[in-house]
Design an enzyme around this catalytic site. Structure first.
Site, PDB file in Angstrom:
ATOM      1  N   GLU A 406       0.845  -1.218   0.000  1.00 53.07           N
ATOM      2  CA  GLU A 406       0.000   0.000   0.000  1.00 53.07           C
ATOM      3  C   GLU A 406       0.875   1.261   0.000  1.00 53.07           C
ATOM      4  OE1 GLU A 406      -3.421  -0.133  -0.010  1.00 53.07           O
ATOM      5  OE2 GLU A 406      -3.864  -2.142   0.693  1.00 53.07           O
TER       6      GLU A 406
HETATM    7  C1  FAD Z   1       2.703 -10.052   0.396  1.00 49.48           C
HETATM    8  C2  FAD Z   1       2.534  -8.967  -0.609  1.00 49.48           C
HETATM    9  C3  FAD Z   1       1.266  -8.682  -1.085  1.00 49.48           C
HETATM   10  C4  FAD Z   1       1.090  -7.701  -2.062  1.00 49.48           C
HETATM   11  N1  FAD Z   1      -0.156  -7.509  -2.613  1.00 49.48           N
HETATM   12  C5  FAD Z   1      -0.276  -6.711  -3.707  1.00 49.48           C
HETATM   13  C6  FAD Z   1      -1.530  -6.647  -4.425  1.00 49.48           C
HETATM   14  O1  FAD Z   1      -2.525  -7.286  -4.057  1.00 49.48           O
HETATM   15  N2  FAD Z   1      -1.564  -5.889  -5.559  1.00 49.48           N
HETATM   16  C7  FAD Z   1      -0.493  -5.166  -6.005  1.00 49.48           C
HETATM   17  O2  FAD Z   1      -0.622  -4.503  -7.019  1.00 49.48           O
HETATM   18  N3  FAD Z   1       0.697  -5.204  -5.338  1.00 49.48           N
HETATM   19  C8  FAD Z   1       0.826  -5.949  -4.209  1.00 49.48           C
HETATM   20  N4  FAD Z   1       2.030  -6.017  -3.544  1.00 49.48           N
HETATM   21  C9  FAD Z   1       3.170  -5.256  -4.044  1.00 49.48           C
HETATM   22  C10 FAD Z   1       3.557  -4.109  -3.136  1.00 49.48           C
HETATM   23  O3  FAD Z   1       2.626  -3.084  -3.260  1.00 49.48           O
HETATM   24  C11 FAD Z   1       4.991  -3.681  -3.509  1.00 49.48           C
HETATM   25  O4  FAD Z   1       5.853  -4.708  -3.070  1.00 49.48           O
HETATM   26  C12 FAD Z   1       5.367  -2.359  -2.887  1.00 49.48           C
HETATM   27  O5  FAD Z   1       4.660  -1.326  -3.515  1.00 49.48           O
HETATM   28  C13 FAD Z   1       6.867  -2.064  -3.012  1.00 49.48           C
HETATM   29  O6  FAD Z   1       7.302  -2.242  -4.310  1.00 49.48           O
HETATM   30  P1  FAD Z   1       8.589  -3.133  -4.611  1.00 49.48           P
HETATM   31  O7  FAD Z   1       8.418  -4.427  -3.917  1.00 49.48           O
HETATM   32  O8  FAD Z   1       8.802  -3.152  -6.072  1.00 49.48           O
HETATM   33  O9  FAD Z   1       9.767  -2.364  -3.912  1.00 49.48           O
HETATM   34  P2  FAD Z   1      10.608  -1.167  -4.541  1.00 49.48           P
HETATM   35  O10 FAD Z   1       9.704  -0.177  -5.137  1.00 49.48           O
HETATM   36  O11 FAD Z   1      11.680  -1.742  -5.401  1.00 49.48           O
HETATM   37  O12 FAD Z   1      11.270  -0.559  -3.256  1.00 49.48           O
HETATM   38  C14 FAD Z   1      12.457  -1.068  -2.644  1.00 49.48           C
HETATM   39  C15 FAD Z   1      12.906  -0.087  -1.576  1.00 49.48           C
HETATM   40  O13 FAD Z   1      13.228   1.178  -2.190  1.00 49.48           O
HETATM   41  C16 FAD Z   1      12.465   2.195  -1.615  1.00 49.48           C
HETATM   42  N5  FAD Z   1      12.101   3.174  -2.631  1.00 49.48           N
HETATM   43  C17 FAD Z   1      11.499   2.966  -3.819  1.00 49.48           C
HETATM   44  N6  FAD Z   1      11.326   4.124  -4.468  1.00 49.48           N
HETATM   45  C18 FAD Z   1      11.814   5.080  -3.673  1.00 49.48           C
HETATM   46  C19 FAD Z   1      11.917   6.480  -3.768  1.00 49.48           C
HETATM   47  N7  FAD Z   1      11.442   7.177  -4.793  1.00 49.48           N
HETATM   48  N8  FAD Z   1      12.506   7.147  -2.765  1.00 49.48           N
HETATM   49  C20 FAD Z   1      12.973   6.508  -1.674  1.00 49.48           C
HETATM   50  N9  FAD Z   1      12.889   5.182  -1.511  1.00 49.48           N
HETATM   51  C21 FAD Z   1      12.317   4.478  -2.495  1.00 49.48           C
HETATM   52  C22 FAD Z   1      11.226   1.522  -1.024  1.00 49.48           C
HETATM   53  O14 FAD Z   1      10.626   2.275  -0.012  1.00 49.48           O
HETATM   54  C23 FAD Z   1      11.815   0.212  -0.538  1.00 49.48           C
HETATM   55  O15 FAD Z   1      12.395   0.400   0.711  1.00 49.48           O
HETATM   56  C24 FAD Z   1       2.209  -6.952  -2.529  1.00 49.48           C
HETATM   57  C25 FAD Z   1       3.476  -7.223  -2.005  1.00 49.48           C
HETATM   58  C26 FAD Z   1       3.655  -8.226  -1.078  1.00 49.48           C
HETATM   59  C27 FAD Z   1       5.042  -8.520  -0.588  1.00 49.48           C
END
Ligand code: FAD
Length: 599
Positions: A406
């Protein structure tokens, strides 16, 4: 299952930084109507009787079990809080829906399944669906015939969701869109019947689509092996020439970001509410265990350091609960005020958008509170807390995801400040005049301050000064960095931390003052205690963050002057937090539960 609507004044979103409402103007759990309480009770009983006894099988992903429970809950109206009654939903007001979310959250796997179905899987249709789309899909989602899911994330695009690669092309006949791409981390993916999928039409225009599992080319993948929330399903969803009828475009082509972000905004608030429910259950478990376990000839619950943990858990839960219900009251009041004019779904969304800052705060502060609570609960259990046979072990693993999905807490911290600045620059929130007025006050030097009087009057003064510290730090940051402020992430996070502490402190304070006015100071004594400790510690955190921010903005003589001003705003008496926490712990241990329920 409609509930009575409690109308309270709807303050503007973010205005808590500038205004000091009266305790009577905020909604608190003591204001819950019988209908609203009944919904909470139904949800709680369902989880206690139907879900928790099956936790082992759910954790082992017994095929069909979570879907079956979801349908059972739907029969009771527990999976359609935000869906209007005319489409078969429970049609709950915002406060009742918040209560439902809170109480259903005792088991993490079910809370997440509920959030994905009733929240982000259903609300896109409620807010953006055409009449035909709503009539076709909402009754099925409300009854549990269909289970919903939300597909935004992709392997290479999570926080940076707009960078998604899934494409949608209209077929030659002009009847269907052909979707190709891969969605990642889809909650409920293993058994959902309906997916809200985000794709770019012609690789450019971000658009939302309603995709049924049975559409050709929609292929959910295998379950992911996760750290926690094992009871919930998380899979990728592959779209291989997936044929989606043209009429299943949700909202407008190229306006998918509006759907995605409004729904996530609603989801963030809900997530905060579910953290309250989860943490209360963990506190109860830890308090009971502290009486069962003996060491050195005593119950461990008699040791000061265990009491301190229990007390701090309850104090932090209280702060988040106070914020959540205050915000829910504002949202409900805003929706009630708009009722009768315009489209109801649009009004609801506008109200949620108005409190987007408060929703991000609920998400970040709630998830970090829950992490604290589960961590301390494991510690209370000692070695047994590290064993899968004990529920705090699972709660510890389950909690961790809340800081990630979220919108990660990093992204939400930045959003809090970005949204505030946007409102300030757009003139909706008079932050700039307030910062200028404060600058004049600082130049004029210290003025005589009267000794505050009344319940928690000293704490009210601390909060007023914390607001000044925010204006001082944020004003300096805006002046120095202007449009480049977005690049100063650490500074933004420090400011966001101050904002969150202010909302938490003030919501706690107003609730306790309201309780004292209604029931008397003696009856509210433990609550007043909890608030004094919370504010004493939160004020230290504000000091720390304000110092960090100011040191990043100023140097030399200016820094010395600014720090002197900060010290003036930070003056406060010392509180005996050790003695007070012991009293709060006694209230928890008297009943083995969170002591401020419904108060
Ligand atoms: C169990 C689970 C259920 C989920 N359910 C859903 C779902 O139902 N539908 C859906 O669409 N998604 C879902 N997600 C996805 C979830 O929303 C994403 O994992 C989340 O948005 C983070 O994206 P990412 O994993 O690509 O991490 P990244 O975006 O790669 O982030 C990695 C790190 O970098 C940091 N970061 C990224 N960008 C920036 C920035 N601009 N400035 C500073 N720091 C930054 C982040 O805060 C984090 O610490 C789910 C994930 C999990 C693990």
């Amino acid at each position: 299952m409609a509930t009575s609507v409690l109308t309270k004044t709807a303050a503007k979103g973010g205005s808590f930084l500038l205004e000091s409402p009266s305790p009577q103007d905020v909604f608190t759990p003591a204001d819950l109507s019988d209908d609203q309480k009944l919904i909470g009770q139904t949800a709680e009983e369902f989880v206690l009787k139907e879900v928790l006894p099956l936790a082992k099988e759910l954790e082992a992903k017994k095929p069909g079990l979570m879907a079956e429970l979801t349908r059972k809950a739907a029969e009771l109206g527990l999976m359609s809080g935000g869906t209007p009654e005319e489409y078969g939903g429970a049609g709950l007001d915002k406060v009742a829906a918040t209560m439902l979310t809170e109480k259903i959250a005792m088991y993490g796997g079910f809370a997440v399944t509920h959030g994905a179905h009733a929240g982000i899987g259903t609300l896109p249709l409620v807010y953006f669906g055409t009449e035909e789309q709503k009539k076709k899909y909402l009754p099925k989602l409300a009854s549990g015939e269909f289970i919903g899911a939300y597909c935004l994330s992709e392997p290479q695009a999570g926080s940076d969701a707009q960078n998604l690669l899934t494409r949608a092309e209209l077929n030659k006949e002009g009847t269907h869109y052909i979707l190709n791409g891969q969605k990642m981390w889809i909650t409920n993916g293993g058994f959902a019947d309906l997916f809200i999928v985000f794709a770019k039409v012609d690789g450019e225009k971000l658009t939302a689509f309603i995709v049924e599992r049975t559409f050709p080319g929609c292929k959910p993948g295998n379950e992911e092996h996760k750290m926690g929330i094992h009871g919930s399903s998380t899979t990728p969803v592959f779209l291989e020439n997936c044929l989606v009828p043209k009429e299943n475009v949700l909202h407008e082509i190229g306006r998918g970001h509006i759907v995605a972000f409004n729904v996530l905004n609603a989801g963030r608030f809900t997530l905060g509410a579910s953290c309250v429910g989860g943490s209360k259950y963990v506190l109860m478990t830890a308090s009971k265990y502290s009486k069962e376990r003996k060491a050195f000839g005593k119950q461990i619950g008699d040791f000061g350091l265990i009491k301190e943990k229990l007390a701090e858990m309850a104090i932090r839960i209280f702060a988040v609960e106070s914020m959540i219900y205050r915000s829910a009251g504002y949202m409900e009041a805003a929706m009630a005020a708009a009722a009768g004019s315009g489209n109801k779904a649009q009004n609801t969304m506008k109200a949620l958008e108005e409190y987007a800052i408060e929703s991000s705060i609920a998400k970040v502060y709630g998830s970090e509170m829950l992490d604290f609570v589960v961590d301390e609960a494991v510690q209370v259990f000692g070695g047994y807390g590290f064993h899968e046979d004990y529920p705090v072990c699972r709660a510890y693993r389950d909690s961790r995801i809340n800081r990630i999905f979220e919108g990660t807490n990093e992204i939400n911290r930045m959003l809090i400040i970005q949204m505030l600045m946007k409102r300030a620059l757009g003139g909706q929130l008079p932050l700039i005049p307030a910062a200028m007025k404060l600058a004049d006050e600082i130049l004029a030097g210290p003025s005589f301050e009267e000794t505050p009087e009344g319940v928690l009057a000293e704490e009210a003064r601390i909060i007023a000064n914390a607001k000044k510290m925010f204006l001082q730090a944020a004003g300096g940051a805006m002046q120095k960095y202007r449009e480049k402020l977005a690049e100063e992430q650490e500074l933004i996070a420090a400011l966001a931390n101050i904002v969150m502490e202010i909302y938490a402190m003030e919501s706690s304070l107003l609730r306790a003052q309201k309780a004292a006015a209604a029931k008397g100071e003696t009856a509210a004594a433990v609550m007043i205690d909890a608030v004094r400790v919370f504010i004493a510690d939160a004020a230290e955190r504000v000091d720390h963050e304000a110092k960090r921010a100011i040191a990043a903005v100023h140097e030399g003589d200016m820094l010395t002057t600014q720090l002197a001003v900060l010290r003036r705003f930070g003056k406060r008496p010392v509180v005996d937090t050790i003695a007070i926490r012991r009293r709060v712990a006694a209230a928890i241990q008297a009943q083995d539960r969170y002591p401020f329920e419904g108060r």
